[in-house]
Design a protein around this motif. Sequence first.
Motif, PDB file in Angstrom:
ATOM      1  N   THR A 271      39.904  29.357  33.452  1.00 27.69           N
ATOM      2  CA  THR A 271      40.709  29.581  34.647  1.00 27.69           C
ATOM      3  C   THR A 271      39.990  30.601  35.529  1.00 27.69           C
ATOM      4  O   THR A 271      39.457  31.603  35.035  1.00 27.69           O
ATOM      5  N   MET A 272      39.964  30.337  36.823  1.00 27.28           N
ATOM      6  CA  MET A 272      39.216  31.225  37.727  1.00 27.28           C
ATOM      7  C   MET A 272      39.979  31.474  39.018  1.00 27.28           C
ATOM      8  O   MET A 272      40.909  30.737  39.369  1.00 27.28           O
ATOM      9  N   SER A 273      39.571  32.504  39.717  1.00 27.08           N
ATOM     10  CA  SER A 273      40.160  32.827  41.018  1.00 27.08           C
ATOM     11  C   SER A 273      39.566  31.917  42.084  1.00 27.08           C
ATOM     12  O   SER A 273      38.529  31.268  41.880  1.00 27.08           O
ATOM     13  N   GLY A 274      40.195  31.888  43.244  1.00 22.81           N
ATOM     14  CA  GLY A 274      39.659  31.124  44.358  1.00 22.81           C
ATOM     15  C   GLY A 274      38.288  31.633  44.770  1.00 22.81           C
ATOM     16  O   GLY A 274      37.386  30.850  45.106  1.00 22.81           O
ATOM     17  N   LYS A 275      38.111  32.956  44.720  1.00 22.10           N
ATOM     18  CA  LYS A 275      36.820  33.553  45.069  1.00 22.10           C
ATOM     19  C   LYS A 275      35.729  33.092  44.100  1.00 22.10           C
ATOM     20  O   LYS A 275      34.627  32.705  44.525  1.00 22.10           O
ATOM     21  N   ASP A 276      36.038  33.094  42.803  1.00 16.59           N
ATOM     22  CA  ASP A 276      35.050  32.655  41.813  1.00 16.59           C
ATOM     23  C   ASP A 276      34.723  31.169  41.969  1.00 16.59           C
ATOM     24  O   ASP A 276      33.569  30.754  41.800  1.00 16.59           O
ATOM     25  N   PHE A 277      35.709  30.375  42.308  1.00 13.65           N
ATOM     26  CA  PHE A 277      35.481  28.947  42.534  1.00 13.65           C
ATOM     27  C   PHE A 277      34.564  28.754  43.738  1.00 13.65           C
ATOM     28  O   PHE A 277      33.644  27.917  43.707  1.00 13.65           O
ATOM     29  N   PHE A 278      34.799  29.510  44.799  1.00 10.31           N
ATOM     30  CA  PHE A 278      33.934  29.403  45.982  1.00 10.31           C
ATOM     31  C   PHE A 278      32.500  29.775  45.630  1.00 10.31           C
ATOM     32  O   PHE A 278      31.554  29.044  45.965  1.00 10.31           O
ATOM     33  N   ASN A 279      32.326  30.899  44.943  1.00 15.57           N
ATOM     34  CA  ASN A 279      30.979  31.365  44.621  1.00 15.57           C
ATOM     35  C   ASN A 279      30.249  30.428  43.653  1.00 15.57           C
ATOM     36  O   ASN A 279      29.033  30.225  43.759  1.00 15.57           O
TER      37      ASN A 279
END
Length: 298
Positions: A271-279
């Motif tokens: 599970t990841m944050s939106g920021k981590d998904f973007f990066n």
Amino acid sequence: MNFYRRTQTIISKVDVVTTSMGNGINVRSFAKEEKLNIYDWPINTTLLDGKYDIGVVVSFGRLIPEKIIKCFPLGMINVHASLLPRWRGAAPIIYTILNGDLTSGVTIMKIHPRRFDIGEIVKQHSCSVGKDETADELKKKLSNMGGRLLIDSFKELTRNLRYAVPQSENEITYAPKVDKNLSIINWNETDSNSVYNKYRALCGLWPLITTWHGTSIKLLKVCNYQTTNIDTQLKPGDLIFDKQSQKLFVKCGGKGGYVSIEKLKIPGHRTMSGKDFFNGFVYMKPISERKFNSTQVN
């Protein structure tokens, strides 16, 4: 004595009829703890005739045959989690949130055979719904309200039943049983308020589902976001990362708007944050390919 103090009515016998599935498991467990007699559904009328005054139904999801209703001299009543006739059906709380209602409540109504949620209103009480309130939160609130309203209905029960009023024929809406397909987002047609309402309605059941380059992903936390600082040339489903707020946004269709993706899950990844998904996934794609698709992947 406890029943008398709370309802001003002498209740000498309370037994439970339930199933062994779904909510019935919890009901059965509670009934055993309280040392109440438990009967399996469907029940034989010989177990009911002449032994009870009234039947009470809560979240049962099954039509009650007329022969069962007639076993109770005072008939049967139902505790329903909406302000009838709005949201008749199996999923009133979900549809309340899904449609962005700002008011909800509980209705005590008489049960009729052959059709759900059409009986006369015995008691009704309303409450406000917060703009960020989830279906689970509203369920807890209405459960407590329903219990209190049911007890209140037993005060002068015969009189309350006698003066029950028919439901309006002009404000009827329906809340049928929902399935997992409701969690799929069509970015082209759904505005930001509707996406957020869908998240609030379903987050206790299923995550919202969208598609990223052929992979079905789960959106575990979504927020509605009002902003004027994002590129207006974006199309529904397009993704953009705002450096100032450190949030990942999705452009919505319909009346428009944006939702922020706070938490998501891709198969094979944590599970990841939106920021981590973007990066990790979005940034490496050309701008024209930074988007969620509306089609579900099986």
